[in-house]
Write a protein that holds these residues in place. Structure first.
Motif, PDB file in Angstrom:
ATOM      1  N   GLU A   1       0.834  -1.181   0.000  1.00  0.00           N
ATOM      2  CA  GLU A   1       0.000   0.000   0.000  1.00  0.00           C
ATOM      3  C   GLU A   1       0.874   1.237   0.000  1.00  0.00           C
ATOM      4  O   GLU A   1       2.048   1.194   0.356  1.00  0.00           O
ATOM      5  N   THR A   2       0.295   2.325  -0.451  1.00  0.00           N
ATOM      6  CA  THR A   2       0.956   3.615  -0.336  1.00  0.00           C
ATOM      7  C   THR A   2       0.330   4.336   0.840  1.00  0.00           C
ATOM      8  O   THR A   2      -0.871   4.571   0.855  1.00  0.00           O
ATOM      9  N   VAL A   3       1.133   4.640   1.848  1.00  0.00           N
ATOM     10  CA  VAL A   3       0.600   5.207   3.082  1.00  0.00           C
ATOM     11  C   VAL A   3       0.676   6.722   3.016  1.00  0.00           C
ATOM     12  O   VAL A   3       1.700   7.287   2.689  1.00  0.00           O
ATOM     13  N   SER A   4      -0.423   7.385   3.341  1.00  0.00           N
ATOM     14  CA  SER A   4      -0.420   8.845   3.384  1.00  0.00           C
ATOM     15  C   SER A   4      -0.691   9.299   4.809  1.00  0.00           C
ATOM     16  O   SER A   4      -1.441   8.679   5.545  1.00  0.00           O
ATOM     17  N   HIS A   5      -0.025  10.361   5.190  1.00  0.00           N
ATOM     18  CA  HIS A   5      -0.183  10.906   6.539  1.00  0.00           C
ATOM     19  C   HIS A   5      -0.321  12.410   6.435  1.00  0.00           C
ATOM     20  O   HIS A   5       0.199  13.050   5.560  1.00  0.00           O
ATOM     21  N   SER A   6      -1.043  12.988   7.389  1.00  0.00           N
ATOM     22  CA  SER A   6      -1.023  14.424   7.498  1.00  0.00           C
ATOM     23  C   SER A   6       0.216  14.781   8.311  1.00  0.00           C
ATOM     24  O   SER A   6       0.525  14.140   9.301  1.00  0.00           O
ATOM     25  N   PRO A   7       0.998  15.799   7.858  1.00  0.00           N
ATOM     26  CA  PRO A   7       2.276  16.105   8.484  1.00  0.00           C
ATOM     27  C   PRO A   7       2.190  16.320   9.990  1.00  0.00           C
ATOM     28  O   PRO A   7       3.087  15.950  10.723  1.00  0.00           O
ATOM     29  N   GLU A   8       1.080  16.889  10.462  1.00  0.00           N
ATOM     30  CA  GLU A   8       0.994  17.167  11.890  1.00  0.00           C
ATOM     31  C   GLU A   8       0.854  15.898  12.724  1.00  0.00           C
ATOM     32  O   GLU A   8       1.063  15.914  13.943  1.00  0.00           O
ATOM     33  N   ASP A   9       0.501  14.775  12.077  1.00  0.00           N
ATOM     34  CA  ASP A   9       0.365  13.509  12.802  1.00  0.00           C
ATOM     35  C   ASP A   9       1.689  12.763  12.932  1.00  0.00           C
ATOM     36  O   ASP A   9       1.770  11.767  13.648  1.00  0.00           O
ATOM     37  N   LEU A  10       2.722  13.227  12.256  1.00  0.00           N
ATOM     38  CA  LEU A  10       3.968  12.485  12.192  1.00  0.00           C
ATOM     39  C   LEU A  10       4.957  12.927  13.272  1.00  0.00           C
ATOM     40  O   LEU A  10       5.004  14.097  13.651  1.00  0.00           O
ATOM     41  N   ASP A  11       5.760  11.969  13.742  1.00  0.00           N
ATOM     42  CA  ASP A  11       6.845  12.302  14.665  1.00  0.00           C
ATOM     43  C   ASP A  11       7.920  13.075  13.919  1.00  0.00           C
ATOM     44  O   ASP A  11       8.213  12.799  12.746  1.00  0.00           O
ATOM     45  N   GLU A  12       8.516  14.034  14.626  1.00  0.00           N
ATOM     46  CA  GLU A  12       9.625  14.771  14.030  1.00  0.00           C
ATOM     47  C   GLU A  12      10.919  13.987  14.206  1.00  0.00           C
ATOM     48  O   GLU A  12      11.180  13.424  15.267  1.00  0.00           O
ATOM     49  N   PHE A  13      11.715  13.933  13.149  1.00  0.00           N
ATOM     50  CA  PHE A  13      12.988  13.208  13.179  1.00  0.00           C
ATOM     51  C   PHE A  13      14.127  14.195  13.005  1.00  0.00           C
ATOM     52  O   PHE A  13      14.030  15.100  12.177  1.00  0.00           O
ATOM     53  N   PRO A  14      15.224  14.038  13.772  1.00  0.00           N
ATOM     54  CA  PRO A  14      15.534  12.998  14.746  1.00  0.00           C
ATOM     55  C   PRO A  14      14.677  13.108  16.011  1.00  0.00           C
ATOM     56  O   PRO A  14      14.265  14.191  16.406  1.00  0.00           O
ATOM     57  N   MET A  15      14.447  11.977  16.621  1.00  0.00           N
ATOM     58  CA  MET A  15      13.637  11.899  17.824  1.00  0.00           C
ATOM     59  C   MET A  15      14.528  11.958  19.059  1.00  0.00           C
ATOM     60  O   MET A  15      15.652  11.464  19.030  1.00  0.00           O
ATOM     61  N   PRO A  16      14.059  12.554  20.151  1.00  0.00           N
ATOM     62  CA  PRO A  16      14.909  12.698  21.345  1.00  0.00           C
ATOM     63  C   PRO A  16      15.155  11.373  22.056  1.00  0.00           C
ATOM     64  O   PRO A  16      14.261  10.542  22.189  1.00  0.00           O
ATOM     65  N   ARG A  17      16.375  11.208  22.513  1.00  0.00           N
ATOM     66  CA  ARG A  17      16.715  10.056  23.338  1.00  0.00           C
ATOM     67  C   ARG A  17      16.191  10.267  24.752  1.00  0.00           C
ATOM     68  O   ARG A  17      15.980  11.404  25.182  1.00  0.00           O
ATOM     69  N   ALA A  18      16.026   9.181  25.481  1.00  0.00           N
ATOM     70  CA  ALA A  18      15.615   9.271  26.879  1.00  0.00           C
ATOM     71  C   ALA A  18      16.800   9.750  27.709  1.00  0.00           C
ATOM     72  O   ALA A  18      17.913   9.225  27.576  1.00  0.00           O
ATOM     73  N   ALA A  19      16.583  10.739  28.577  1.00  0.00           N
ATOM     74  CA  ALA A  19      17.677  11.334  29.341  1.00  0.00           C
ATOM     75  C   ALA A  19      18.420  10.301  30.183  1.00  0.00           C
ATOM     76  O   ALA A  19      19.635  10.386  30.348  1.00  0.00           O
ATOM     77  N   LYS A  20      17.714   9.333  30.721  1.00  0.00           N
ATOM     78  CA  LYS A  20      18.347   8.349  31.586  1.00  0.00           C
ATOM     79  C   LYS A  20      18.963   7.182  30.815  1.00  0.00           C
ATOM     80  O   LYS A  20      19.600   6.312  31.413  1.00  0.00           O
TER      81      LYS A  20
END
Length: 409
Positions: free
Chosen positions: A3-22
């Motif tokens: 399938e070709t997946v479509s997303h609305s940009p506001e639903d997507l995670d921003e990359f790079p994603m933050p690492r967990a501080a601990k």
């Protein structure tokens, strides 16, 4: 079925994603969530575009080896790391971000000096550099910053000797390289740093052509440039790549690897006690797998429609291949979040995969083997001189590491 997946940009995670501080050594939690999903998915990057994210080991290897995706940073749809990276794509262009046949033609010009046999011949010289710097460290004040006192000088001295770059100029090229690898650098800063480094190498090539020595830049100047196979500007850009990559990545591996070992004292004890070169070599591979310091993903763009991982990647769409999750894939490496220096980690993708895998990996491996087999043995009481929560990690860099590493002994 695909399938070709479509997303609305506001639903997507921003990359790079933050690492967990601990958990600073582990991939971002959101990346691990994506890895558990059955198909490829999209992310949002700084320019609002929505490239595909690839997180699994088998998928990353397969797509890195697929000639239908391009490393050419000038192609429309290429998912640049940052505004600065995009702005500097022309001034920094070298074989690392070209496709075959031009990629192979240029890469072959500098492959031989980085052959495993030649790197092993260089080992005694690297050992002397490491020992001299440890002597200086032990004779100096403590606590000390291991980055400035040791981790950065080791690969800088080595790559300078290999290329024929005066180490006295290390402040210049280290400063400009830091601008190039920071995602937060402004476009004009990246262009200026890139041009400054290229001008520097250009002038050095002129000198090497007139007065050649036994080094790689002299060889390029008197062979490829003199024969018209490269313009001097092209050769200078190649020199920038080799100089910047030759010190920045290994320096981060030395410092970050040391911090990881200090946080895993049982593994540090095992490495310190190792007297078999094969054991040390295996430890280096595991640290490369565990840390995977290229943490902005390897960036590509599709040349044609590709059906993979349950979706269709359309021609012109960007692809980000996350090596840090590929190297933590439990299907490839059981119990992947555990640092285990006895593990056979040789199949990791820390150096990439396919035709664009890192040219300098034999040099990096040899340097890390010398460092990891020497530093902790000669400084058996090495310890972190601050709380790990106070260590500043390079979350804003294309290469992961630490800005400073206060140590004592």
């Amino acid at each position: 079925m695909t399938e070709t997946v479509s997303h609305s940009p506001e639903d997507l995670d921003e990359f790079p994603m933050p690492r967990a501080a601990k958990c600073p050594f582990d991939p971002a939690p959101a990346l691990r969530t994506r890895q558990a999903e059955p198909s490829l998915s999209r992310v949002r990057i700084w320019d609002g575009s929505n490239p595909w994210l690839v997180t699994r080991y088998d998928q990353v290897r397969a797509l890195l080896a697929d000639p239908r995706i391009s490393a050419d940073v000038t192609r429309s749809g290429f998912p640049h790391v940052s505004p600065g990276s995009k702005a500097g794509s022309e001034t920094r262009r070298s074989f690392i971000n070209m496709d075959d046949p031009e990629h192979s033609r240029l890469r072959r010009m500098v492959t031989a000096p980085f052959a495993i046999r030649k790197m092993q011949a260089l080992r005694p010289a690297v050992q002397r550099i490491v020992d001299d710097l440890i002597d200086d460290l032990l004779a100096g004040p403590k606590p000390a910053d291991l980055v400035q006192a040791f981790a950065l000088p080791v690969p800088s001295l080595v790559i300078c000797a290999l290329l024929g770059v005066p180490y006295a100029d290390h402040g210049l090229f280290q400063r400009h390289t830091q601008v190039l690898v920071r995602r937060s650098s402004k476009p004009e800063e990246v262009v200026a740093a890139s041009e400054a480094l290229t001008d520097y190498l250009d002038a050095l090539l002129v000198e090497k052509e007139a007065h050649p020595e036994e080094d790689l830049l002299s060889d390029i100047a008197t062979r490829q440039v003199a024969a018209g196979q490269l313009t001097r500007r092209e050769a200078a850009r190649m020199g920038v790549l080799l100089l910047a990559a030759g010190h920045e990545t290994t320096a981060n591996m030395i410092a970050l690897g040391t911090l990881a070992l200090l946080q895993n004292p049982d593994q540090l004890d095992a490495l310190r006690a190792a007297d078999d070169p094969k054991t040390v070599a295996a430890a280096v591979e595991e640290l490369l797998r565990y840390l995977t310091i290229v943490h902005s993903g390897r960036r590509r763009v599709a040349l044609e429609d590709i059906t993979y991982g349950g979706v269709t990647i359309r021609a012109g769409e960007g692809v980000i291949l996350a090596g840090e999750t590929a190297n933590r894939d439990p299907e490839a490496f059981p119990d992947p979040d555990r640092l285990d220096l006895g593990r056979d980690a040789r199949r990791h993708v820390a150096f990439g995969f396919g035709v664009h895998q890192c040219l300098g990996q034999p040099l990096a491996r040899m340097e890390l083997q010398v460092v990891y087999s020497t530093l902790y043995r000669r400084v058996p009481t090495l310890a972190l001189a601050t709380d790990i929560e106070r260590v500043e990690f390079k979350h804003d860099g294309a290469i992961f590491g630490v800005y400073e590493l206060p140590v004592t002994w």
